[in-house]
Design an enzyme around this catalytic site. Structure first.
Site, short mmCIF file in Angstrom:
data_model
loop_
_atom_site.label_atom_id
_atom_site.label_comp_id
_atom_site.label_asym_id
_atom_site.label_seq_id
_atom_site.Cartn_x
_atom_site.Cartn_y
_atom_site.Cartn_z
N TYR A 127 -2.10 -16.23 9.26
CA TYR A 127 -2.26 -17.60 8.74
C TYR A 127 -2.07 -18.62 9.86
CZ TYR A 127 -2.05 -15.61 4.07
OH TYR A 127 -2.31 -14.88 2.94
N LYS A 130 -7.17 -10.04 3.41
CA LYS A 130 -6.79 -10.17 4.82
C LYS A 130 -5.64 -9.23 5.12
CE LYS A 130 -3.07 -11.60 4.92
NZ LYS A 130 -1.76 -11.19 4.32
P1 NAD Z 1 1.12 -4.12 -2.96
O1 NAD Z 1 1.86 -3.03 -2.25
O2 NAD Z 1 1.87 -4.95 -3.93
O3 NAD Z 1 -0.19 -3.53 -3.68
C1 NAD Z 1 -0.98 -2.53 -3.08
C2 NAD Z 1 -1.62 -1.70 -4.17
O4 NAD Z 1 -2.37 -0.66 -3.54
C3 NAD Z 1 -0.60 -1.01 -5.10
O5 NAD Z 1 -1.00 -1.16 -6.41
C4 NAD Z 1 -0.67 0.45 -4.67
O6 NAD Z 1 -0.41 1.33 -5.74
C5 NAD Z 1 -2.12 0.56 -4.22
N1 NAD Z 1 -2.36 1.69 -3.31
C6 NAD Z 1 -3.43 2.50 -3.37
N2 NAD Z 1 -3.37 3.45 -2.45
C7 NAD Z 1 -2.22 3.26 -1.78
C8 NAD Z 1 -1.58 3.94 -0.70
N3 NAD Z 1 -2.15 5.01 -0.12
N4 NAD Z 1 -0.40 3.47 -0.26
C9 NAD Z 1 0.17 2.38 -0.81
N5 NAD Z 1 -0.39 1.69 -1.84
C10 NAD Z 1 -1.56 2.12 -2.32
O7 NAD Z 1 0.50 -5.04 -1.81
P2 NAD Z 1 -0.08 -6.52 -1.97
O8 NAD Z 1 0.98 -7.50 -1.56
O9 NAD Z 1 -0.72 -6.71 -3.27
O10 NAD Z 1 -1.15 -6.53 -0.77
C11 NAD Z 1 -2.42 -5.91 -0.90
C12 NAD Z 1 -3.40 -6.55 0.09
O11 NAD Z 1 -3.54 -7.92 -0.24
C13 NAD Z 1 -2.97 -6.51 1.54
O12 NAD Z 1 -4.08 -6.34 2.37
C14 NAD Z 1 -2.36 -7.87 1.78
O13 NAD Z 1 -2.43 -8.29 3.13
C15 NAD Z 1 -3.20 -8.73 0.88
N6 NAD Z 1 -2.50 -9.93 0.38
C16 NAD Z 1 -3.10 -11.11 0.52
C17 NAD Z 1 -2.47 -12.26 0.08
C18 NAD Z 1 -3.16 -13.59 0.20
O14 NAD Z 1 -2.51 -14.60 -0.01
N7 NAD Z 1 -4.45 -13.62 0.49
C19 NAD Z 1 -1.21 -12.18 -0.49
C20 NAD Z 1 -0.63 -10.93 -0.64
C21 NAD Z 1 -1.28 -9.80 -0.19
#
Ligand code: NAD
Length: 389
Positions: free
Chosen positions: A232, A146
């Site tokens: 949420y 999401k």
């Molecule tokens: P994060 O920044 O910790 O991880 C993102 C990953 O994408 C990193 O490993 C990064 O290296 C990679 N990536 C690849 N190409 C990239 C670019 N061009 N720029 C930046 N990063 C790049 O983020 P996250 O918190 O893991 O969130 C990722 C997704 O998951 C988002 O869509 C977020 O909304 C979703 N999320 C959902 C929940 C949930 O409870 N369902 C919780 C956290 C995050």
């Protein structure tokens, strides 16, 4: 559990028929959806479905990979990462074959890997569309985090690609598999405390130097806390009320002087209006830590979750002190992943399909339009879909 299928061969024939579509008809026409779970057990005993995580950031590392160690119907089978160091570390930690590890350029070769059944896209929001479409073209089932997309056009493109591929698409809406939130759906929709006249929801956190920078970079995030945390609140109000709103009004909250919010909002307050005249008041922010709350006031009482949306520690109360929200906390991600794996194994529809992701992108965009214009925005044309309990 005993069953009439006395040989593995006949079971496999039956399962093949299910995967070709007979399952949905059979389960639907006979009410057999629950008893059929032995079939999923049977299939899982032969091989758990393989999941490949795309993007090994905080959520994959801290939540999804650990959850995939607890799932019954699927397991971590592959990774897609741009970091060779992370690839090496994950291969070692999770005993992943090198052949199941891809980078963003080699990703499309996943099409030739029968060990990967499901691709789980866990990238910054604006990258979801590209990787869901590529996963569809590779013939994989997909879970997309999401918010599904940063535009309605992208969300539609993703659904079309998955339909063309004939594969299942679900959104990472973990709370639909969480007991407290499921109870809000059930109790709210059944009007156990009377008709809901008012809802309130808030969720947010304090964005600081430790937060991931893409969240305030509009071309990667599509927006600020509304896309990330406010979604949420939106979801909670819809599944508790059991209706999609007909209009929204909204206003941005002021910039906090931190310098982080040059491209995205620091916060938004918005109001959803439902066809029966009831309303939902919601707040989200990157300027404050909010524990997350979801409350419904009805004609005969109220019900509330606080905290409502986290990975654990959720708690609920009702005006009647009836204990109906005294429920266990579970591993939400494991429950969500196992549910989707069973949808794939039994060819059942998911409760959280791409169309629900599209509905929410439509509503998020309507909230932004309302905040930008200061005018109410009609939401009568958004996808009419509710997780019915
Ligand atoms: P994060 O920044 O910790 O991880 C993102 C990953 O994408 C990193 O490993 C990064 O290296 C990679 N990536 C690849 N190409 C990239 C670019 N061009 N720029 C930046 N990063 C790049 O983020 P996250 O918190 O893991 O969130 C990722 C997704 O998951 C988002 O869509 C977020 O909304 C979703 N999320 C959902 C929940 C949930 O409870 N369902 C919780 C956290 C995050």
């Amino acid at each position: 559990m005993s069953n009439s299928f006395d040989s593995r061969a006949s079971r496999r024939d039956f399962l093949r028929a299910l995967s070709l579509g007979a399952g949905a008809t059979l389960a639907g026409s006979t009410g057999l959806a629950q008893p059929l779970s032995w079939l999923a057990n049977d299939l899982a005993a032969e091989r758990k479905l393989g999941v490949a995580l795309v993007g090994l950031g905080n959520y994959s590392t801290g939540q999804l990979a650990p959850a995939l160690q607890q799932t019954r119907f699927c397991q971590l089978a592959g990774i897609v990462t741009g970091s060779p160091a992370k690839a090496a570390q994950w291969q070692k930690q999770y005993r992943l074959p090198a052949g199941n590890c891809y980078d963003y350029k080699t990703f499309d070769r996943i099409a030739d890997n029968p060990a990967i059944d499901i691709v789980y896209v866990v990238l910054p929001n604006a990258l979801h569309a590209e990787y869901v479409v590529r996963a569809a073209q590779a013939g994989k089932h997909v879970i997309c985090e999401k918010p599904m997309a940063t535009s309605v056009a992208d969300a539609r493109r993703m659904i079309a690609a998955m339909e063309k591929a004939g594969r299942k698409l679900s959104i990472g809406y973990r709370l639909h598999f969480e007991p407290h939130n499921q109870a809000m759906m059930r109790l709210g929709q059944a009007q156990t405390y009377g008709a809901i006249r008012h809802l309130a929801a808030d969720n947010g956190f304090k964005f600081d130097s430790g937060s991931t920078p893409w969240r305030v970079d509009k071309k990667l995030s599509g927006g600020g806390p509304l896309m990330d945390m406010g979604i949420y609140c939106l979801q909670g109000c819809l599944y508790t009320k059991g209706q999609v709103p007909v209009a929204v009004t909204a206003s941005f909250t002021p910039e906090t002087g931190t310098g982080y919010f040059k491209e995205v909002e620091a916060g938004v307050n918005w109001q959803l209006r439902f066809a029966d005249g009831s309303v939902a008041d919601c707040r989200t922010t990157y300027a404050d830590n909010m524990p997350g709350r979801l409350r419904a006031d009805a004609t005969g009482g109220w019900l509330e979750l606080a905290p409502a949306f986290g990975y654990g520690g959720l708690a609920g109360r009702t005006s009647k002190n009836d204990g109906l929200l005294n429920l266990p906390n579970i591993n939400q991600q494991a429950a969500q992943l196992d549910d989707f794996a069973q949808c794939v194994l039994l060819n059942k529809p998911t409760r959280v399909p791409g169309e629900m992701g599209l509905r929410d992108v439509q509503l998020l965009q309507a909230i932004y339009r309302a905040a930008e214009t200061g005018q109410p925005v009609s939401t009568k044309d958004v996808v009419q879909l509710i997780d019915r309990r």
